[in-house]
Design a protein around this motif. Sequence first.
Motif, short mmCIF file in Angstrom:
data_model
loop_
_atom_site.label_atom_id
_atom_site.label_comp_id
_atom_site.label_asym_id
_atom_site.label_seq_id
_atom_site.Cartn_x
_atom_site.Cartn_y
_atom_site.Cartn_z
N GLU A 79 0.83 -1.20 0.00
CA GLU A 79 0.00 0.00 0.00
C GLU A 79 0.86 1.25 0.00
O GLU A 79 0.54 2.23 -0.69
N GLN A 80 1.96 1.24 0.74
CA GLN A 80 2.87 2.39 0.73
C GLN A 80 3.46 2.60 -0.67
O GLN A 80 3.57 3.73 -1.14
N MET A 81 3.81 1.50 -1.32
CA MET A 81 4.33 1.61 -2.69
C MET A 81 3.25 2.10 -3.64
O MET A 81 3.51 2.94 -4.52
N ARG A 82 2.05 1.58 -3.48
CA ARG A 82 0.96 1.97 -4.39
C ARG A 82 0.69 3.47 -4.31
O ARG A 82 0.43 4.13 -5.33
N GLU A 83 0.74 4.03 -3.11
CA GLU A 83 0.52 5.47 -2.96
C GLU A 83 1.57 6.27 -3.72
O GLU A 83 1.26 7.32 -4.31
N GLN A 84 2.81 5.79 -3.72
CA GLN A 84 3.88 6.49 -4.44
C GLN A 84 3.76 6.28 -5.94
O GLN A 84 4.06 7.18 -6.73
N VAL A 85 3.32 5.09 -6.35
CA VAL A 85 3.16 4.81 -7.78
C VAL A 85 2.14 5.76 -8.39
O VAL A 85 2.24 6.15 -9.57
N GLN A 86 1.11 6.14 -7.60
CA GLN A 86 0.10 7.07 -8.11
C GLN A 86 0.69 8.41 -8.51
O GLN A 86 0.09 9.17 -9.27
N ASN A 87 1.89 8.73 -8.00
CA ASN A 87 2.55 9.99 -8.34
C ASN A 87 3.42 9.90 -9.58
O ASN A 87 3.96 10.92 -10.02
N LEU A 88 3.59 8.70 -10.11
CA LEU A 88 4.52 8.51 -11.22
C LEU A 88 3.85 8.68 -12.58
O LEU A 88 2.72 8.25 -12.78
N GLU A 89 4.61 9.28 -13.49
CA GLU A 89 4.12 9.44 -14.87
C GLU A 89 4.05 8.08 -15.55
O GLU A 89 4.94 7.26 -15.41
#
Length: 287
Positions: A277-287
């Motif tokens: 979940e922590q990774m998923r939140e950061q992935v949402q910021n990636l182009e």
Amino acid sequence: MLRSMTAFASAEADTGHGTLAIELRSVNHRYLEFGLRLPEELRSLEAVVRERVAARLSRGKVDLGMRFKAAVADASAIKVDEALVTRLADTAQSLAARFPQLNVDFTSLLGWPGVLLDRDTDQEFLRDAALKLLDDALDDMVATRAREGERLGGFMRERLDGMERIVADVRTFLPEIRAALRARFDAKLAELKMPLEPGRIEQEVVLQVQRIDVDEELDRLTAHIAEARRIFGLKEAVGRRLDFLMQEFNREANTLGSKSADSRTTNAAVELKVLIEQMREQVQNLE
């Protein structure tokens, strides 16, 4: 390539005819959504500007604002758009009966967009300067996105390392869990008063072990971790790929939890889901 969708960039240049300034802002968005504000002198560039932005950025909600402040010139360098002034005068006259208090002073009239024309402004030169400034701002934005993406990448690599450690830990105590399951099963059999066929006992043990067998889930998690690291090294935008991969991570963690026959595997599944979940939140910021 890891690039964040959140960034800001600006640029300014003196063209000789005036000052051009540009600001670019972008935030997270599922697709590329583009808002554009151009000065009157550069309206004809809208299509070209949109093409250039789309060629450099693939995702994000992007707002672009460009301003042009003409240099102060002497009277001989300025002319009035007579046709526009005539249209404005006709409009004012037609509205005079409905608005008796209507009053337009000379200064306000000159401030109307397009009334004053600069004879010396080279429109082609101004457009070229605007596109050069746009390219500079885009370079800055792409570099900023890349720096932020690398920071997010470091965060996500730490989470991948954590997941890898959890998978390795689960593998170490799986034999112990299987042995404990067999011991519990044998203890229950010992409590029975009736004899059972040895072959049937072994079959039941195998079935019980298969129900808690998570080797396949651990193998998939290991493969997903390797795939995420491979994706980090690609030269293209990877946000969508990683977003899909997060779903696969979560599916395996859920299955690991549902098959758990020991508190250690239950805790491992929970810890995995936290990291995912922590990774998923950061992935949402990636182009």
